[in-house]
Write an enzyme that holds these catalytic residues in place. Structure first.
Site, PDB file in Angstrom:
ATOM      1  N   TYR A 248       0.854  -1.186   0.000  1.00 51.62           N
ATOM      2  CA  TYR A 248       0.000   0.000   0.000  1.00 51.62           C
ATOM      3  C   TYR A 248       0.887   1.233   0.000  1.00 51.62           C
ATOM      4  O   TYR A 248       2.105   1.160   0.215  1.00 51.62           O
ATOM      5  CB  TYR A 248      -0.951   0.005   1.206  1.00 51.62           C
ATOM      6  CG  TYR A 248      -0.314   0.362   2.533  1.00 51.62           C
ATOM      7  CD1 TYR A 248      -0.298   1.680   2.996  1.00 51.62           C
ATOM      8  CD2 TYR A 248       0.276  -0.612   3.333  1.00 51.62           C
ATOM      9  CE1 TYR A 248       0.282   2.008   4.210  1.00 51.62           C
ATOM     10  CE2 TYR A 248       0.859  -0.295   4.550  1.00 51.62           C
ATOM     11  CZ  TYR A 248       0.859   1.024   4.990  1.00 51.62           C
ATOM     12  OH  TYR A 248       1.448   1.357   6.187  1.00 51.62           O
ATOM     13  N   CYS A 249       0.278   2.374  -0.258  1.00 52.48           N
ATOM     14  CA  CYS A 249       0.990   3.649  -0.210  1.00 52.48           C
ATOM     15  C   CYS A 249       0.016   4.690   0.311  1.00 52.48           C
ATOM     16  O   CYS A 249      -0.785   4.400   1.195  1.00 52.48           O
ATOM     17  CB  CYS A 249       1.563   4.008  -1.573  1.00 52.48           C
ATOM     18  SG  CYS A 249       0.323   4.070  -2.899  1.00 52.48           S
ATOM     19  N   GLY A 250       0.039   5.903  -0.226  1.00 46.02           N
ATOM     20  CA  GLY A 250      -0.897   6.918   0.222  1.00 46.02           C
ATOM     21  C   GLY A 250      -2.257   6.765  -0.421  1.00 46.02           C
ATOM     22  O   GLY A 250      -3.282   6.771   0.252  1.00 46.02           O
ATOM     23  N   TRP A 276      -3.426   4.008   2.395  1.00 49.10           N
ATOM     24  CA  TRP A 276      -3.523   4.744   3.658  1.00 49.10           C
ATOM     25  C   TRP A 276      -4.723   5.681   3.678  1.00 49.10           C
ATOM     26  O   TRP A 276      -5.395   5.834   4.706  1.00 49.10           O
ATOM     27  CB  TRP A 276      -2.228   5.532   3.883  1.00 49.10           C
ATOM     28  CG  TRP A 276      -2.188   6.311   5.172  1.00 49.10           C
ATOM     29  CD1 TRP A 276      -2.297   7.652   5.322  1.00 49.10           C
ATOM     30  CD2 TRP A 276      -2.023   5.778   6.491  1.00 49.10           C
ATOM     31  NE1 TRP A 276      -2.207   8.000   6.647  1.00 49.10           N
ATOM     32  CE2 TRP A 276      -2.032   6.870   7.385  1.00 49.10           C
ATOM     33  CE3 TRP A 276      -1.862   4.488   7.000  1.00 49.10           C
ATOM     34  CZ2 TRP A 276      -1.885   6.710   8.764  1.00 49.10           C
ATOM     35  CZ3 TRP A 276      -1.714   4.317   8.375  1.00 49.10           C
ATOM     36  CH2 TRP A 276      -1.733   5.414   9.236  1.00 49.10           C
TER      37      TRP A 276
END
Length: 301
Positions: A248-250, A276
């Site tokens: 995952y990331c932002g 996120w």
């Protein structure tokens, strides 16, 4: 003349693919176009913030026959209160766009961008998730094309008449309820920058998902080019033990560069599309700050 025209798995899928099944060099693209192979080239532009001139740049000169793809309009779906900032596009709308770009089920699609290579990685991931089997990420983007003396064209290709059929789910995705299991029994990778991962204990909504390990997506690249297989193997060595990998990331962009990098190693990783920005829409979901992964409080399984 150029022509362009299941949710999660318990174990990491090791595929016999080579990096050439994921990444294409500018030289190979030039050869394919000159040979008359059925190749569709897509230039991806992100039009928000400092990317407002993306379409204008495309119009001033692009790879001959390349279609323009709007990151916001074509690769991101409608946001809801819990979707996060980068939800998946609607299958019907994506299929219509693919056909307009001239994509058939047998096409080889090559995606690239002029700036952040993760933007093109998002396009690669979305098309692969949608069931387009032969998608390649152009190593080095437009700069690599120009470096080999590749021609630029100002003519915008007419809408195509492709026949591609979207079949969502060809790449694995994670939902929020999968995260606890993965963080405890597999590998959960946070692809954001280190400062975003660490967060600030004084600010709510910052930090990372407990149990996630920080491997910034930008580390997959040297400039705009993907690291070679040996370098990527070293970067992800701690996570290549056969257990399932999730990323995952932002908002689901830089994480696709990690999925791309792992795919170049023959490893299939699952993406948490909401990332996120979706995780923190529910205040009951755990978060932690600092440079250590921490332990996820939710049980595995």
């Amino acid at each position: 003349m150029y022509f362009c025209a299941n949710r999660h798995r318990r174990d990491v899928a090791m595929r016999p693919d080579s990096s050439e099944d994921v990444v294409m060099s500018a030289m190979r693209l030039d050869d394919a176009l000159r040979s008359g192979a059925k190749v569709v080239v897509l230039e991806v532009g992100r039009e928000g913030e400092d990317h407002s001139e993306a379409r204008h740049s495309y119009l001033t000169g692009h790879i001959p026959g390349a279609h323009y793809v709007s990151f916001e309009a074509d690769l991101v779906g409608s946001r809801t209160g819990s979707s996060g900032n980068g939800p998946l596009p609607h299958a019907g709308g994506l299929q219509e766009r693919l056909r307009t770009w001239g994509v058939d089920d047998g096409s080889t699609v090559v995606v690239h961008t002029r700036r952040n290579p993760a933007v093109a990685a998002r396009a690669w991931w979305v098309l692969r998730w949608a069931g387009v089997a032969n998608v390649r990420w152009l190593n080095g983007g437009l700069a690599a094309w120009r470096a080999i003396g590749g021609a630029l064209d100002v003519d915008v290709p007419p809408p195509g008449a492709g026949t591609a059929v979207v079949r969502p789910g060809a790449l694995p995705v994670l939902a929020a309820e999968d995260i606890g299991r993965l963080a405890t029994s597999g590998h959960l990778i946070d692809a954001r920058a280190p400062e975003a991962y660490a967060g600030d204990a004084r600010r709510t909504g910052t930090g990372h998902i407990p149990g996630a390990h920080s491997v910034p997506g930008g580390q997959n690249f040297a400039g705009d080019e993907l690291l070679d297989v040996e370098e990527l193997s070293a970067l992800y060595a701690a996570h290549l033990d056969g257990r399932e990998i999730g990323v995952y990331c932002g908002s689901g962009v830089s994480a696709t560069a990690t999925v791309l990098a792992l795919a170049a190693l023959g490893v299939e990783a699952a993406l948490y599309p909401g990332s996120w920005s979706a995780w923190i829409t529910d205040p009951t979901r755990p978060t932690t700050t600092g440079s250590d992964p921490g332990a996820h409080p939710l049980p595995a399984g």
